[in-house]
Write a protein that holds these residues in place. Sequence first.
Motif, short mmCIF file in Angstrom:
data_model
loop_
_atom_site.label_atom_id
_atom_site.label_comp_id
_atom_site.label_asym_id
_atom_site.label_seq_id
_atom_site.Cartn_x
_atom_site.Cartn_y
_atom_site.Cartn_z
N LYS A 45 16.39 119.22 76.22
CA LYS A 45 15.72 118.68 77.41
C LYS A 45 15.03 119.79 78.20
O LYS A 45 14.65 119.59 79.35
CB LYS A 45 16.76 117.95 78.26
N SER A 51 22.93 109.91 74.27
CA SER A 51 21.63 110.42 74.73
C SER A 51 21.77 111.70 75.53
O SER A 51 20.88 112.53 75.54
CB SER A 51 20.93 109.38 75.61
N ARG A 52 22.86 111.83 76.25
CA ARG A 52 23.10 112.92 77.20
C ARG A 52 21.98 113.00 78.25
O ARG A 52 21.75 114.07 78.83
CB ARG A 52 23.26 114.28 76.49
N TYR A 53 21.30 111.89 78.49
CA TYR A 53 20.28 111.87 79.54
C TYR A 53 20.93 112.23 80.87
O TYR A 53 21.93 111.63 81.27
CB TYR A 53 19.63 110.50 79.69
N ARG A 103 24.16 107.75 68.03
CA ARG A 103 25.12 108.76 67.56
C ARG A 103 25.07 109.96 68.48
O ARG A 103 23.99 110.38 68.88
CB ARG A 103 24.74 109.20 66.14
N ILE A 128 18.84 119.59 68.62
CA ILE A 128 18.78 118.12 68.73
C ILE A 128 18.79 117.71 70.21
O ILE A 128 19.58 118.20 71.00
CB ILE A 128 19.96 117.47 67.97
N ASP A 157 8.83 103.38 76.37
CA ASP A 157 9.94 102.47 76.06
C ASP A 157 11.06 103.33 75.47
O ASP A 157 10.97 103.75 74.31
CB ASP A 157 9.50 101.40 75.04
N GLN A 158 12.07 103.58 76.27
CA GLN A 158 13.13 104.49 75.84
C GLN A 158 14.16 103.76 74.99
O GLN A 158 14.70 102.74 75.39
CB GLN A 158 13.80 105.10 77.06
N ARG A 159 14.37 104.30 73.80
CA ARG A 159 15.43 103.78 72.93
C ARG A 159 16.42 104.90 72.70
O ARG A 159 16.13 105.87 72.00
CB ARG A 159 14.84 103.27 71.62
N PRO A 203 24.98 113.79 69.65
CA PRO A 203 24.29 114.89 68.97
C PRO A 203 25.22 115.92 68.37
O PRO A 203 24.82 116.66 67.47
CB PRO A 203 23.47 115.52 70.10
N ASP A 204 26.46 116.00 68.85
CA ASP A 204 27.30 117.13 68.50
C ASP A 204 28.62 116.75 67.84
O ASP A 204 29.50 117.59 67.68
CB ASP A 204 27.57 117.98 69.75
N TRP A 205 28.81 115.49 67.52
CA TRP A 205 29.96 115.08 66.71
C TRP A 205 29.62 113.79 65.99
O TRP A 205 28.82 112.99 66.47
CB TRP A 205 31.24 114.94 67.54
N PHE A 206 30.22 113.60 64.83
CA PHE A 206 29.93 112.40 64.03
C PHE A 206 31.14 111.50 63.84
O PHE A 206 31.05 110.30 63.89
CB PHE A 206 29.41 112.80 62.64
N TYR A 233 6.26 105.96 71.33
CA TYR A 233 6.49 105.92 72.77
C TYR A 233 6.59 104.48 73.29
O TYR A 233 7.27 104.23 74.27
CB TYR A 233 5.38 106.65 73.52
N PRO A 247 19.58 107.20 71.51
CA PRO A 247 20.31 107.34 70.24
C PRO A 247 21.67 106.65 70.32
O PRO A 247 22.21 106.45 71.40
CB PRO A 247 20.47 108.85 70.10
N TRP A 278 29.96 124.21 64.97
CA TRP A 278 29.09 123.14 65.51
C TRP A 278 28.91 123.28 67.03
O TRP A 278 29.80 123.72 67.75
CB TRP A 278 29.75 121.78 65.26
#
Lengths: 229, 446
Positions: free
Chosen positions: A121, B137-139, B194, A118, B188-190, B196-199, A216, B192, A76
């Motif tokens: 960016k 999000s890792r923004y 969860r 996923i 309009d940012q929503r 992305p790389d672990w659950f 959006y 995540p 992963w």
Amino acid sequence: MVKLDASKLSLRELNTSLKKACVLGEEIHIANPGARHNMAVCILSKCRITFDGSVGYYCASMLDGPDVLVNGNAGWGFAEHLYSGTVRLTQNASLAVAASIKGGEVVIEGDAGARAGIGIKGGLLAIGGNAGYLTGFIAQKGRIIICGNVGDAVGDSMYESLIYVGGKVASVGTDSRVTDVTADETKWLGETTERLKLKTRKGTSWKKVESMKTLYHFDKLKLKDRHVV
Amino acid sequence: MVHSSSQLWAKHIMDDIHVKAQLGRYPLRGFSTFQRVPHFDELVFLSTGLTRVPLEGYKEKCNTRTVIGSRFAKEPLILETPIYISGMSFGALSRSAKAALGKGASKVGTATCTGDGGQCEDERKFSDKLIYQILPSRYGFNPRHMLGAQALEVLVGQGAKPGSGGLLMGKKISAVIAEQRDLPEGIDQRSPTRHPDWFGPDDLSIKIEQLREATDGRIPIHIKLAACRVRDDVKIAAKIGADAIVIDGMQGGTGASPDVMLDHTAIPTMASVTAAREALEEIGLYGKVSLIISGGIRNGADAAKALALGADAVAIGQAALIALNCNKHIPGVTDYPKEVGVEAGYCRYCDTGKCPVGITTQDPKLEARLDPDEAGDRVANFLNAMTMEMALIARSVGKSDVHSLEPEDLAALTMEASLMTKVPLAGTDYRPWENGKKSHGGKKCI
């Protein structure tokens, strides 16, 4: 060249040795990786790293600069959060390959599991084989190339990323659609797959998956009609 | 007695339906829950009498220095007060607000936390101790920023909206914020919810190892959880290698959250402390894994009660924003009724980006109303005042260290608070949680 035998080092020792060698811009060869997790994490300098065997979770993650080659399969989160450099895998990648990459190139010669690319960016994820469910989920920028087929819900809730598929699209995700590629895109796809040495079927008819951008805006009301609620 | 109006279809219920009928979606708001839930006001301290000797309230030394994350980290986070500023994103908050929080926190030797959206350069510049959040999000995630942090915090959930991601409405996605988050401007940012790389926990344990390898085991790794299934979540977080666990109760603040999540999810902060402490005690890790509590901490008394119940530190968000000037009328500057439709003191419209005092906005004209230096001073003053209140209480119960406060120092004013915290009701020794064991008057509790 620096040669490291992963089977004789603890993870801490391996990563410490790797980081030291990378700072010097060395070429590093790692034997017997044994599919261990978290090898070559957060290396922020230019260098060349080769793994002779399969790797576990989060290998070659959080990189900014290195060129990494893995001769094997990966677990992963392979190459997640890549900033710059290249990461190449000769066989198959598991879930969430190239998750959230910001730049650089991730090349998978075999297949990729679910959620490939996923939340990317930026950068490029190129997959020589097939890709799984929810590929390109919430992808923001950057491009994904899949030479083979892609599973269900591709490009779900995507933003400005573009996904190119050489084979079949099982289904598109929420707010995404399949469109034709332009002549410029076809040219770029040909050049890129050739440069990355990815095999494509003769007469591949590329398809593009893009966002419809209907998600959006959360508010269905026009701005002027919105009240403070 | 029959009421003169419907209790089922009260005015605010009808208003809520009218709003939804207009919007076609669930309403959003900032601030925190409007539910009245059991909180720290329902506990009081049992200061000294003849059974214990107090310390001189205004003179004797009382330690407030706090060490977080010494379980595995080579360089634990050392704070001069057990209060730090919780994660609030650059985007939800203006650059000036982030800078002011950094300045204020540094003046009293404590930390701030990035929140979603990556690192705000002004916050990094002024915050001597910065906790870097790793979010679903890792923004704006940047490994170089991560390496410069004094601690990491993996966000699993927040009390204001557990099980759902962050929201940042279009008016706050300015060109700068859009670039930082790699999003189109004005959407309009929503976010995540969860990662992305672990659950699940097994994956997260490997993720924690990754972060530890990335940072060479140098800095603490926190896991932040919304207060829901606290006992199980805390045990799991501790088992998978957290240096510190942050529990955010349902009173936790937010810049934008659906009303329905704010008011109907998670458990009260006060209830979560005892549950978290007992969970760590049961697995022998209480005192080894740091426990941090957030969600509606308003003053030194709340913080002291959280520490008495078992926390090592508290994090504040909304209180720090109020110290910045949130909901304050500034004569000649603000016009709350015109700008947000309500008087100062009633504003909770952080989601609109129209903040009259320049805190939760990306509008340069509004942001100019917040002077980062003056606001930083107010935050420092407030943190100082809270710390002094804690020390005052600790001395009054005979403790020379705020971390020596304990449940035995407390009494509960309500049955709810007593049952949630396992602190006996004031004036009694009634302990119904000790089934069949000795209780008030030596009689068996049935």
